[in-house]
Design an enzyme around this catalytic site. Structure first.
Site, PDB file in Angstrom:
ATOM      1  N   HIS A 129       0.400  -1.248  -0.380  1.00 34.70           N
ATOM      2  CA  HIS A 129       0.002   0.024  -0.019  1.00 34.70           C
ATOM      3  C   HIS A 129       0.936   1.563   0.155  1.00 34.70           C
ATOM      4  O   HIS A 129       2.016   1.561   0.972  1.00 34.70           O
ATOM      5  CB  HIS A 129      -0.432   0.495   1.726  1.00 34.70           C
ATOM      6  CG  HIS A 129      -1.918   0.752   1.889  1.00 34.70           C
ATOM      7  ND1 HIS A 129      -1.386   2.144   1.851  1.00 34.70           N
ATOM      8  CD2 HIS A 129      -3.336   1.280   1.152  1.00 34.70           C
ATOM      9  CE1 HIS A 129      -2.953   3.369   2.035  1.00 34.70           C
ATOM     10  NE2 HIS A 129      -3.958   1.688   1.717  1.00 34.70           N
ATOM     11  N   ASP A 206       2.610  -4.824   8.391  1.00 33.82           N
ATOM     12  CA  ASP A 206       1.860  -3.797   7.837  1.00 33.82           C
ATOM     13  C   ASP A 206       0.537  -4.684   8.178  1.00 33.82           C
ATOM     14  O   ASP A 206      -0.307  -5.646   7.260  1.00 33.82           O
ATOM     15  CB  ASP A 206       2.254  -3.218   6.397  1.00 33.82           C
ATOM     16  CG  ASP A 206       0.532  -2.358   6.326  1.00 33.82           C
ATOM     17  OD1 ASP A 206      -0.321  -1.812   6.941  1.00 33.82           O
ATOM     18  OD2 ASP A 206       0.684  -1.709   5.139  1.00 33.82           O
ATOM     19  N   GLN A 209      -4.957  -4.982   7.218  1.00 32.25           N
ATOM     20  CA  GLN A 209      -5.970  -5.930   6.705  1.00 32.25           C
ATOM     21  C   GLN A 209      -5.485  -6.917   7.936  1.00 32.25           C
ATOM     22  O   GLN A 209      -6.519  -8.037   7.273  1.00 32.25           O
ATOM     23  CB  GLN A 209      -5.728  -5.786   5.591  1.00 32.25           C
ATOM     24  CG  GLN A 209      -5.715  -4.914   4.448  1.00 32.25           C
ATOM     25  CD  GLN A 209      -7.203  -4.299   4.853  1.00 32.25           C
ATOM     26  OE1 GLN A 209      -8.212  -4.713   4.994  1.00 32.25           O
ATOM     27  NE2 GLN A 209      -6.931  -3.021   3.751  1.00 32.25           N
ATOM     28  N   LYS A 232     -10.288   0.335  10.987  1.00 36.78           N
ATOM     29  CA  LYS A 232     -10.531  -0.976  10.018  1.00 36.78           C
ATOM     30  C   LYS A 232     -11.325  -2.178  10.502  1.00 36.78           C
ATOM     31  O   LYS A 232     -11.054  -3.142  10.471  1.00 36.78           O
ATOM     32  CB  LYS A 232      -9.470  -1.299   9.101  1.00 36.78           C
ATOM     33  CG  LYS A 232      -9.322  -0.173   8.413  1.00 36.78           C
ATOM     34  CD  LYS A 232      -8.253  -0.301   7.168  1.00 36.78           C
ATOM     35  CE  LYS A 232      -7.093  -0.248   6.838  1.00 36.78           C
ATOM     36  NZ  LYS A 232      -8.215   0.579   5.485  1.00 36.78           N
ATOM     37  N   CYS A 377      -4.596   2.601  -3.211  1.00 40.19           N
ATOM     38  CA  CYS A 377      -3.441   2.947  -2.855  1.00 40.19           C
ATOM     39  C   CYS A 377      -2.113   2.296  -2.916  1.00 40.19           C
ATOM     40  O   CYS A 377      -1.648   2.133  -2.409  1.00 40.19           O
ATOM     41  CB  CYS A 377      -3.550   2.848  -0.968  1.00 40.19           C
ATOM     42  SG  CYS A 377      -4.846   4.465  -0.862  1.00 40.19           S
TER      43      CYS A 377
HETATM   44  C1  LIG Z   1      -2.039  -2.952   3.897  1.00 36.12           C
HETATM   45  C2  LIG Z   1      -2.989  -1.292   4.538  1.00 36.12           C
HETATM   46  N1  LIG Z   1      -1.166  -0.792   4.815  1.00 36.12           N
HETATM   47  C3  LIG Z   1      -1.978   0.783   4.910  1.00 36.12           C
HETATM   48  C4  LIG Z   1      -3.336   1.306   5.290  1.00 36.12           C
HETATM   49  C5  LIG Z   1      -3.135   2.520   5.308  1.00 36.12           C
HETATM   50  O1  LIG Z   1      -4.252   2.621   6.804  1.00 36.12           O
HETATM   51  P1  LIG Z   1      -4.573   4.077   7.525  1.00 36.12           P
HETATM   52  O2  LIG Z   1      -5.554   4.634   6.239  1.00 36.12           O
HETATM   53  O3  LIG Z   1      -4.770   3.681   8.327  1.00 36.12           O
HETATM   54  O4  LIG Z   1      -3.389   4.971   7.654  1.00 36.12           O
HETATM   55  C6  LIG Z   1      -4.820   0.610   4.104  1.00 36.12           C
HETATM   56  C7  LIG Z   1      -5.469   1.064   3.943  1.00 36.12           C
HETATM   57  O5  LIG Z   1      -6.439   0.929   3.681  1.00 36.12           O
HETATM   58  C8  LIG Z   1      -4.278  -0.947   4.246  1.00 36.12           C
HETATM   59  O6  LIG Z   1      -5.212  -1.738   3.497  1.00 36.12           O
END
Ligand SMILES: Cc1ncc(COP(=O)(O)O)c(C=O)c1O
Length: 420
Positions: A129, A206, A209, A232, A377
């Protein structure tokens, strides 16, 4: 088997009662079908009540006033810290509250500024992401470090053989998603961590998800850092967490400086507060943190194994229904290797026309169905997969098979409009 499924359907219907928003009508009195859970989830009444109680009865700053409200607010905030750290198997000092996943990832990237030198290597994956790519690009620009990428097996799973090759003794930090927000692929997180440790590298997971959707135990993974978002996982916007092993957080420089994160200050210098407060500079999002604690309690009552079972049940069903449609391409691995995320495109059928995901989601929206369309993203991943964008449906504990059926019926309409 079907008895078990009935009981999952019953549980789903029971949970739905807790989510006021699922009762609202949208777009000409259609019932809302919310399939954009990978972006953010809806909030149950238990979480809304916890936030409302804080603002109605307790609102005060934490760790400051010697008065009843401040003491109560501090107790609620710290107990939210405790349940959330227990939830991922961390110690109290090892969990920092953040505003989202991105902040947690940036805290780690920033902390490595004074630990990397020219020629050191950072290893990421092709699934990143933007939030787990851009901070490390900046880190590399500033330090002269080099970024390398773990390749994928046909854009389904991260390739362990590739990880074995790209992670070397020059690697200082390895980071990857526990679950891809585009393809749903669940990474072999323990194996990747082991490879990194064999070369003395630190690991940042990370977990945006994964923490909301499956049991995650940071001690079992053995990673140094792990970032996730509260919003989330049923908690309010502006809530999230960063786990770090205690000794790693002690070593890491804070991203933000100011009130609350200090132990003592002179006109010349300052020393840092104990963990986790060293990383929570200024007034924190107290209501958000308390809401996150309430969300964790809600998920604990269900049990994370059951959360995963429900999502697998829905994903498996949706994948089977999508496989019946010859004009649909589904991206990523089979249901057993993914979480509740399905990216797809309408690009086959009689005339083989590619229907842009924005058109797909506009037609869905007319039926009250909220799906995501775009690059999610993950522009570099889209480019590597040679697709401009995808549509994405993503599930949580309150989604039903009937909602999936309605979505599939609407895809039939999309196909008829564009491609017959
Ligand atoms: C795999 C992953 N990493 C990072 C993020 C960024 O998360 P946040 O919007 O909570 O900063 C997301 C958001 O969809 C994501 O799916």
């Amino acid at each position: 088997m079907s008895e078990q499924y009935n009981s999952l359907d019953e549980s789903i219907n029971k949970y739905r009662e807790d989510f006021p928003i699922l009762k609202r009508k949208i777009r000409d009195n259609k019932t809302l079908v919310y399939l954009d859970n990978a972006a953010t989830t809806q909030k149950p009444i238990q979480v809304i009540d916890a936030i409302s109680n804080y603002y109605s009865n307790v609102n005060s700053n934490v760790h400051r006033g010697i008065h009843a409200l401040s003491e109560e607010a501090s107790e609620l905030y710290e107990s939210a810290h405790q349940v959330t750290s227990d939830f991922i198997g961390a110690g109290f000092k090892e969990l920092i509250f953040t505003k989202n996943t991105t902040e947690g990832l940036n805290i780690v990237a920033n902390g490595f500024l004074d630990r990397l030198h020219k020629g050191d290597e950072i290893v990421l994956s092709r699934f990143e992401h933007h939030s787990n790519l851009v901070p490390f690009q900046q880190l590399a620009h500033k330090t002269g470090a080099i970024i390398k990428f773990i390749e994928t097996e046909n854009y389904e799973m991260l390739d362990l053989a590739s990880a074995e090759k790209v992670i070397t003794d020059k690697t200082k930090l390895v980071s990857f998603p526990h679950m891809s927000n585009v393809l749903g692929s669940i990474s072999p997180v323990k194996e990747l961590t082991k490879i990194a440790h064999e070369h003395g590298a630190s690991v940042l997971v990370d977990a945006a998800q994964s923490v909301p959707h499956m049991k995650v135990d940071v001690k079992d993974i053995d990673c140094e850092f792990l970032a996730f978002a509260g919003h989330k996982m049923l908690a309010p916007m502006g809530s999230g967490g960063l786990y770090g092993k205690e000794e790693e957080l002690e070593k890491l420089s804070p991203l933000l400086f100011g009130g609350d994160m200090i132990r003592s200050v002179s006109f010349e210098d300052a020393t840092w507060n104990e963990l986790p407060w060293k990383f929570e500079a200024g007034t924190p999002n107290v209501g958000g943190g308390i809401g996150l604690g309430a969300a964790v309690e809600y998920l604990n009552d269900i049990g994370m194994d059951k959360v995963r079972k429900i999502e697998h049940y829905l994903t498996d069903y949706a994948m089977k229904r999508l496989a019946e449609l010859d004009y649909i391409t589904v991206y990523g691995p089979p249901a057993d290797q993914r979480g509740g995320v399905i990216s797809f495109n309408v690009n086959g059928g009689k005339n083989g026309i590619f229907v842009h995901p924005h058109d797909v989601s506009t037609i869905m929206d007319e039926e009250g169905i909220a799906i995501r369309a775009g690059h999610h993203c993950a522009q570099p991943l889209m480019e590597a997969m040679c697709v401009p964008a995808t549509s994405r449906m993503s599930f949580y504990i309150y989604n039903t098979k009937e909602e999936i059926d309605l979505t599939i019926d609407t895809l039939e309409s999309v196909q008829k409009i564009f491609n017959s």
